[in-house]
Design a protein around this motif. Structure first.
Motif, PDB file in Angstrom:
ATOM      1  N   SER A 145       8.457  24.596  57.060  1.00  0.00           N
ATOM      2  CA  SER A 145       8.421  25.044  55.670  1.00  0.00           C
ATOM      3  C   SER A 145       7.623  26.317  55.499  1.00  0.00           C
ATOM      4  CB  SER A 145       7.846  23.945  54.778  1.00  0.00           C
ATOM      5  OG  SER A 145       6.484  23.709  55.120  1.00  0.00           O
TER       6      SER A 145
ATOM      7  N   CYS B 239      11.018  18.972  54.030  1.00  0.00           N
ATOM      8  CA  CYS B 239      11.811  20.213  54.122  1.00  0.00           C
ATOM      9  C   CYS B 239      13.255  20.004  53.680  1.00  0.00           C
ATOM     10  CB  CYS B 239      11.793  20.741  55.554  1.00  0.00           C
ATOM     11  SG  CYS B 239      10.169  20.893  56.295  1.00  0.00           S
TER      12      CYS B 239
ATOM     13  N   SER C 139      15.372  23.001  52.857  1.00  0.00           N
ATOM     14  CA  SER C 139      15.534  24.035  53.878  1.00  0.00           C
ATOM     15  C   SER C 139      17.011  24.324  54.135  1.00  0.00           C
ATOM     16  CB  SER C 139      14.865  23.589  55.181  1.00  0.00           C
ATOM     17  OG  SER C 139      15.280  24.383  56.266  1.00  0.00           O
TER      18      SER C 139
END
Length: 405
Positions: free
Chosen positions: A90, A152, A155
């Motif tokens: 991250s 995450c 992402s």
């Protein structure tokens, strides 16, 4: 020691950017030589925080150092490593034990974090989940994937690798270790819950294909691969020389000796997948009761066709499922119409060769008994009379003197 109150500039001045690589190598060496969990957690968190904002450090060395900690088989360490991998992916924040000032040595780059996430996922899936590693390392891989999905989920790499992540989690769900199964099921639930409707539909279609076609991904197995622990299945027959039944070779020998080599392809080593399937079900189906009611006839047809399968686990599962259906839908018209055949099927199953199947059938028969008494109550009027005329004959014919063919 560097005080956490120092500014980023002060830290760079104290350490010197040219010495960051040396510090990085010191972390790697210390991690490889340490066995104490608390120390390892501090070291892995430190190297991850150092790496987040320094593009000059070698990613492969950091990842290898972090992944190698799985050999210690320490649950808390595995979770900490997962958080560190998430931090690196991250590029923001840090574990509370690491001073923020250490993390802020350099500014993060979004493209770099995306590349890190991609490399982390590829390495975890290819080298651990699908690679030749120990069972304890598979558990660590499940923890790492869960952590990445928790921290995450937005992402770009996570979104683009959802199919590969599901593939990996399918492997982990079939693992015989119940902790690994539970972690994988939680990760799979999280994978679905964070996906948009279109992606979720695609993932569900993939999962249905995997389950319905029995194409759960598998790892390479050779003749000496240990597929069971010593106490799981007992001993080989004396005709095969006795000894423990633990390796794939011994399982093949037993199947051939029984004249049923095809059972090798039907045998499922996972005994405790109910929780995993329950977690998947809770995510895939938003209205469980309504869904079961809608497909009740199809579910019953499938149970009836498989309740006397040659695979004992299938017979036992069908018996358990049948009991659940009757218990939760005692007064359903479809259930009532099927009760005579349910009794026939369960009474036959009570004479099964497998003890656990017999016990399951016995419990299901108790459910059928309570349901029969309930629906045959004369207080239900015409409905109760119809239930009596439907159920009583089969109990008189089969329940008193039952001849199993």
């Amino acid at each position: 020691a560097v005080e956490s109150t120092q500014s980023t500039g002060d830290l760079v001045e104290v350490i010197g950017s040219e010495n960051l690589e040396k510090l990085h190598q010191q972390f790697i060496t210390a991690i490889s030589q340490t066995k104490e969990q608390k120390t390892l957690i501090s070291l892995t968190s430190g190297i991850g925080s150092l790496h987040v904002h320094n593009k000059s450090l070698r990613l492969d060395q950091t990842l290898n150092s972090l992944f190698n900690t799985s050999k210690h088989n320490l649950m808390e360490l595995n979770f900490s490593t997962g958080e560190t991998l998430s931090l690196m992916s991250s590029g923001a924040g840090s574990p509370p034990t690491i001073p923020d000032v250490l993390v802020n040595v350099m500014q993060p780059g979004v493209a770099r974090e995306t590349q890190i996430t991609k490399e982390v996922l590829q390495k975890v899936i290819r080298e651990y989940v699908l690679g030749d590693v120990r069972e304890t390392q598979l558990q660590a891989a499940a923890i790492w994937i869960l952590s990445l999905l928790k921290h995450c989920s937005d992402s770009v790499s996570i979104r683009s690798y959802r199919s590969d992540i599901q593939h990996a989690l399918s492997v982990l769900l079939s693992n015989k270790d119940t902790v690994t199964q539970e972690i994988a099921s939680e990760a799979l639930s999280l994978l679905y819950s964070t996906a948009d409707e279109s992606t979720k539909s695609h993932l569900i279609d993939m999962l249905k294909f995997t389950l319905l076609n029995e194409t759960v991904p598998h790892k390479h197995v050779d003749m000496e691969t240990k597929v069971f622990s010593t106490e799981d299945l007992g001993k080989l027959p004396s005709s095969l020389g006795g000894g423990n039944l633990t390796t794939y070779k011994e399982l093949c020998s037993l199947a051939s000796d029984m004249g049923q080599p095809e059972m090798i392809y039907q045998y499922d080593p996972s005994l405790k997948v109910q929780q995993s399937m329950s977690n998947i079900w809770s995510v895939m189906v938003s209205k469980p009761k309504e869904t079961v009611d809608r497909y009740l006839r199809e579910i019953i047809a499938d149970l009836k066709s498989n309740i006397h399968s040659r695979i004992w686990r299938t017979r036992e599962s069908c018996s358990n499922a049948l009991g659940d259906l009757v218990r939760t839908r005692t007064h359903n018209d479809v259930i009532l119409s099927e009760m005579p055949e349910f009794w026939d099927l369960v009474l036959r199953l009570m004479d099964d060769i497998k003890e656990s199947v017999r016990k399951s059938a016995s419990k299901t028969s108790e459910v059928l008994s309570k349901a029969s008494v309930s629906v045959c109550n004369i207080e239900h009027g015409a409905r109760g009379a119809r239930a009596i005329s439907t159920i009583l004959p089969v109990l008189l014919d089969l329940g008193i003197v039952f001849q199993c063919s």
